[in-house]
Design an enzyme around this catalytic site. Structure first.
Site, short mmCIF file in Angstrom:
data_model
loop_
_atom_site.label_atom_id
_atom_site.label_comp_id
_atom_site.label_asym_id
_atom_site.label_seq_id
_atom_site.Cartn_x
_atom_site.Cartn_y
_atom_site.Cartn_z
CD GLU A 144 68.83 -19.06 -19.88
OE1 GLU A 144 68.21 -19.05 -20.95
OE2 GLU A 144 69.78 -18.31 -19.64
CG HIS A 160 44.95 -26.92 -19.87
ND1 HIS A 160 45.39 -26.39 -18.68
CD2 HIS A 160 44.05 -27.88 -19.53
CE1 HIS A 160 44.78 -26.99 -17.67
NE2 HIS A 160 43.97 -27.90 -18.16
CD GLU A 174 39.04 -26.50 -19.16
OE1 GLU A 174 38.42 -25.43 -19.22
OE2 GLU A 174 39.14 -27.18 -18.12
CG HIS A 231 43.04 -27.55 -13.41
ND1 HIS A 231 41.70 -27.49 -13.66
CD2 HIS A 231 43.56 -28.15 -14.50
CE1 HIS A 231 41.42 -28.06 -14.82
NE2 HIS A 231 42.55 -28.46 -15.36
CG HIS A 265 46.33 -31.54 -15.88
ND1 HIS A 265 45.31 -32.48 -15.80
CD2 HIS A 265 45.74 -30.40 -16.33
CE1 HIS A 265 44.17 -31.93 -16.19
NE2 HIS A 265 44.40 -30.68 -16.53
P1 13P Z 1 38.97 -32.21 -21.83
O1 13P Z 1 39.02 -33.72 -21.89
O2 13P Z 1 37.59 -31.67 -22.03
O3 13P Z 1 39.98 -31.59 -22.81
O4 13P Z 1 39.41 -31.75 -20.37
C1 13P Z 1 40.66 -32.04 -19.85
C2 13P Z 1 41.16 -31.01 -18.90
O5 13P Z 1 42.33 -30.91 -18.68
C3 13P Z 1 40.17 -30.12 -18.25
O6 13P Z 1 40.80 -29.02 -17.68
ZN ZN Z 2 42.89 -29.40 -17.17
#
Ligand code: 13P
Ligand code: ZN
Length: 274
Positions: free
Chosen positions: A170, A140, A117, A211, A142
């Protein structure tokens, strides 16, 4: 100063661990990048003396970031290993004078490469740096409840922002601009990088449907705090939804308007209210 003793390295490792402790990083899920200051870059050059690799194509063009140094997690690497085995799990890279190539100065040992990413991270960094040079972190993750929400809330900035604001008092204060939403797309590609960075012009938080979430911040604390706040609101949203019961009350648009006034939230996106 040794790379591992630099405050930015410690902050980088801590946020990765904090995200793991929250359960946001299964397998290699999630990634992190940080744009170094001039003083930090000078230190890296002094300690490492010379680059550890040749130039590699980024697959993306970020001319405004030409010459910048980034700390970035390794593709297929686990966030849980960032603190355990730092030199394998992340690295420090330099962008070339055209902003189309990178080379490694430290870490990413044994043939490691930056996160898949990285194009999204860099496009977001470019937008955020131009808005305010103090913006240095792109994170980023999940988070489970936020991802769950993307299956039952319309994938529109307006609906998502309002749904999150209505859940926790908040939220309008912490992210008054709201959140952007990218529909489901193939990750790691130019298209999702373009779509995300376009939304980063308006927001600091961008949802990737089914995602995860991207947050931008001036500090690791701020990027983590945004992730944490959105996920907490999403958790409450999903818990309420899971009861199957009709809500007897909620934070109303009138209530949110009162919050805007009380806190003087000048950059509030009022058009998302009804
Ligand atoms: P990477 O292992 O390339 O960082 O990918 C993980 C991920 O969350 C892809 O969106
Ligand atoms: Zn991801």
């Amino acid at each position: 100063m040794k790379i591992l003793d630099m405050p930015c390295t410690k902050g980088f490792m801590q946020i990765a661990q904090d995200g793991v402790d929250k359960g946001w990083h299964e397998m290699n899920g999630g990634n992190l990048s940080y744009r170094l200051t001039d003083a930090e870059t000078k230190n890296v050059k002094a300690v490492c003396k010379k680059p550890a690799s040749g130039w590699t194509e980024l697959g993306e063009s970020v001319p405004k970031l030409a010459g910048a140094f980034f700390m970035v997690t390794r593709t297929t690497g686990y966030m849980r290993n960032v603190k355990r085995t730092p030199e394998q799990a992340f690295g420090i890279v330099e962008l070339d004078p055209t902003g189309t190539k990178y080379r490694i100065w430290w870490g990413l040992s044994d043939g490691g490469r930056p996160t898949s990413e990285f194009p999204s991270h860099l496009k977001n960094h470019e937008v955020k740096m131009l808005q305010d040079p103090a913006n240095r972190v792109i994170y980023h993750a999940h988070p489970v409840n936020l991802i769950a929400m993307t299956f039952i809330v319309p994938l529109k900035d307006k609906d998502f922002s309002r749904a999150l604001w209505q859940i926790m008092t908040e939220c309008p204060v912490i992210f008054p601009k709201g959140v952007g939403v990218v529909p489901w797309m193939v990750p790691g590609k130019g298209e999702i990088a373009q779509a995300t960075s376009k939304l980063m012009e308006k927001y600091d938080i961008v949802v990737w449907a089914h995602h995860g979430l991207f947050c931008a911040g001036t500090t690791f604390d701020r990027a983590f705090g945004l992730m944490d706040t959105v996920e907490k609101s999403a958790e409450i949203y999903m818990k309420v939804a899971a009861t199957g019961k009709k809500r007897l009350s909620t934070i109303t648009d009138a209530g949110i308007r009162k919050i805007i006034k009380a806190f003087g939230l000048k950059d509030f996106t009022t058009k998302f209210l009804r």
